[in-house]
Write a protein that holds these residues in place. Structure first.
Motif, short mmCIF file in Angstrom:
data_model
loop_
_atom_site.label_atom_id
_atom_site.label_comp_id
_atom_site.label_asym_id
_atom_site.label_seq_id
_atom_site.Cartn_x
_atom_site.Cartn_y
_atom_site.Cartn_z
N VAL A 58 12.97 6.42 -8.99
CA VAL A 58 13.89 6.73 -9.06
C VAL A 58 13.73 8.35 -7.61
N THR A 60 14.53 11.49 -6.18
CA THR A 60 15.22 12.89 -6.46
C THR A 60 14.74 13.87 -5.28
N PHE A 111 9.15 -1.55 0.11
CA PHE A 111 9.58 -0.01 -0.92
C PHE A 111 8.80 1.35 0.38
N SER A 112 7.38 1.21 0.85
CA SER A 112 7.26 1.99 1.59
C SER A 112 8.30 2.50 2.58
N LYS A 115 11.01 4.38 1.27
CA LYS A 115 10.21 5.42 1.09
C LYS A 115 10.09 6.01 2.52
N PHE A 130 11.92 12.94 -3.16
CA PHE A 130 10.77 12.21 -3.73
C PHE A 130 10.70 11.21 -4.24
N VAL A 131 10.15 9.59 -3.71
CA VAL A 131 10.65 8.89 -4.22
C VAL A 131 9.43 7.45 -4.88
N GLN A 132 9.54 7.41 -6.04
CA GLN A 132 8.61 6.57 -6.59
C GLN A 132 9.11 5.75 -7.89
N TYR A 133 8.34 4.48 -7.88
CA TYR A 133 9.29 3.88 -8.96
C TYR A 133 9.25 4.61 -10.36
#
Lengths: 143, 453
Positions: A58, A60, A111-112, A115, A130-133
């Motif tokens: 996700v 945001t 992923f990092s 991000k 904001f970036v998160q699984y």
């Protein structure tokens, strides 16, 4: 609405707007896809055939609205070969809020790194990122 | 979209705005296979095992928290009660192990290690006595090591001799760490009914009934509960309980997800989520503030015990919905020095030690991080601790005392520890003598309710 009637109406719309002599098999294929999409929307199930075990991310974005924000982030995602699964964007009192669900399965970045790239772009554009699984979104809001 | 905009924004509000963090990921490690008659060799074995087993944890936690978008305040280790590691039963032996543990923890970047512990609720072994005797030096010469003693249980009653020994030990530790506000005492807690799977400090240890290695998490989140209560506005108590339960559900769920993912990656079993509301000295992260948001002018006002009882109960009810692995202490913590609203209440004279004691009968865990004048006698301190532990023994709950007899400090002065430990105003004890009572010594018998079979 039953499926056949829906398909008939979709095909009718397509034929009305497409140039004369459109390939009938193409019209049929597009109709089938659209019917599937509309049905899925109506039943509230995600339209895409989500492969099991796929872990989505996700993204945001919040901040003051100005032009080019969506472009800025979709560019980073495209460069990283990250697929946009869904996007929802709105303006509340001049504030920009965008949520994207993206699929990093075939991403070129870890992923990092992804991000970090998105955060960097956020700094350039002047918005919060904001970036998160999706794990928390999935677990916290539904029992 | 699979999630509504509201759901995504609510999750972000919790993680980004309301001080939400997971207080600790605690790796429990058995050290029972590290014993050796030569204490130096035992120390080497302890060091080697910790480095091997716990080494990957900080990296794993960093990676997973980044992926989930949450923060973890502390990484900790809980080891087997050190008194159970077979070695020569002399204080020097345990000091060698203490130094080995501390060195390993610091090299790997852990914040605390718990388990410098003796379980003496029904009497002492020679090892227990040696370990307790070594505590002042261990607590004053190590950085990460935390220590505890279990001095009572609902099954065995209260070992008053152990309490007295601890009171003596605390006075000595306070003196040895006088330059840092008697900080050594903040790394020690005495329990009744200590639990084997507590991830919180200073009382964490790896119980003998647990697997070789296990991952626990301890959540925090008073800020999240506080904001939810404020948003709920003027509703009745049933509705308020519902609001607290919903918040506790979310807080606990995060702890569960994180714990399971860390355990998976470490290749070890997941233990428990301790769903305690643990405050920090930071503004907006306070249990006292939650009580005040519920409608009290100040923590310590009439109604405080009732509000805390309801809060603790609702937190448990919400939490158990979120995980089937609840454990540890699980309740609300009320450590004075670590909670901004508690500190303010003590400073204003709103909150006394007696009221705090009453509060501990309805929440976990006990008189936590309270500073008392450095000149209180060993006997007075013994009576003070015994009172709190008796509440636990009789009521079948965990109670604990983490008290700092601040050397050279008097009532009203502030003792500052820094970091998560915060600062505590020195509170007065009733100076009436309990000397004859505590000097009787021996074991206070188990309560009649211990006979349950």
């Amino acid at each position: 609405m039953d499926r056949e009637r829906l398909a008939y109406q979709v095909a009718e719309i397509l034929l009305r707007h497409l140039p004369q002599g459109a390939e009938p098999s193409a019209v049929e294929a597009v109709t089938a896809d659209l019917v599937r999409l509309l049905e899925a929307q109506a039943s509230g199930v995600a339209a895409t055939d989500e492969p099991p075990g796929r872990r989505l991310v996700v993204l945001t974005v919040l901040g003051r609205n100005h032009s080019g924000i969506v472009h800025a982030f979709s560019e980073v995602l495209a460069e990283a070969a990250v697929d946009i699964v869904d996007i929802n964007q709105t303006i509340v009192h001049g504030n920009f809020a965008m949520m994207m669900i993206v699929d990093p399965t075939s991403a070129k970045l870890s992923f990092s790194d992804l991000k970090a790239a998105l955060k960097r772009r956020g700094d350039e554009v002047g918005v919060q990122v904001f970036v998160q699984y999706e794990d928390l979104m999935r677990a916290l809001n539904r029992i | 979209m699979d999630y509504t905009r509201r759901e995504i924004l609510e999750t972000l509000r919790m993680t980004e705005l309301e001080h939400f963090d997971v207080r600790t990921v605690t790796l429990g490690v058995s050290l029972l296979d590290c014993g050796h008659e030569d204490p130096e060799e035992a120390g080497r074995r302890v060091y080697a095992k910790l480095m091997r087993v716990a080494g990957p944890l900080p990296g794993v936690v960093a990676e997973i928290t980044e992926a989930l978008g949450i923060r973890v305040a502390n990484r900790r280790i809980a080891v087997s009660p050190v008194a159970l590691i077979g070695t020569k039963a002399e204080p020097a032996s345990y000091l060698a192990i203490a130094r080995a543990i501390d060195r390993a923890a610091q090299e790997m970047g852990f914040d605390f290690v718990g388990g410098y512990t003796a379980l003496v609720h029904d009497g002492f072994t020679r090892a227990d006595r040696a370990l307790i005797a070594s505590m002042p030096e261990a607590l004053s010469t190590t950085k990460t090591l935390c220590s505890s003693v279990n001095a009572g249980s609902s099954r065995t009653g209260l070992n008053l001799d152990a309490v007295r020994l601890v009171a003596h030990m605390l006075k000595e530790t306070a003196y040895l760490t006088r330059e840092s506000g008697s900080l050594g005492c903040a790394k020690f807690v005495i329990f009744a009914n200590a639990v084997e799977d507590n991830p919180f400090m200073a009382g964490a240890f790896h119980g003998i009934g647990l697997p070789e290695v296990v991952v626990h998490t301890g959540v925090s989140g008073p800020g999240v509960v506080c904001q939810a209560i404020r948003r709920a506005g003027p509703c009745d108590l049933r509705a308020l309980a519902e609001v607290i339960k919903r918040s506790a559900y979310k807080i606990t769920k995060v702890g569960e997800i994180l714990g399971r993912q860390v355990a998976d990656r470490m290749g070890v079993p997941f233990g428990i989520v301790d769903l305690s509301l643990a405050p920090t000295p930071e503004l907006g992260d306070s249990v006292g503030e939650v009580l005040e948001a519920m409608g009290l002018e100040r923590t310590g006002a009439c109604g405080t015990t009732a509000a805390l009882a309801m809060l603790t109960d609702a937190v448990k009810k919400g939490g158990v919905m979120a995980t089937s692995a609840v454990g540890g202490l699980s309740g609300a913590f009320i450590p004075v020095s670590e909670d901004a609203a508690m500190i303010a209440a003590v400073r204003e004279g709103a909150l006394s030690l007696e009221k705090l004691e009453a509060m501990t009968s309805v929440c976990s865990v006990g008189l936590d991080m309270v500073a008392v004048p450095g000149d209180v006698s060993e006997e007075l301190l013994t009576g003070f601790i015994a009172d709190e532990l008796a509440i636990g023994v009789i009521n079948h709950k965990t109670t604990a005392v983490r008290v700092i007899p601040a050397y050279g400090k008097g009532v009203g002065e502030i003792v500052s520890f820094g970091g998560l430990l915060g600062e505590a105003p020195v509170m007065d004890l009733r100076r009436l003598s309990c000397e004859t009572f505590v000097r009787r010594g021996g074991q206070m018998p188990a309560p009649i309710t211990s006979l349950r079979n």
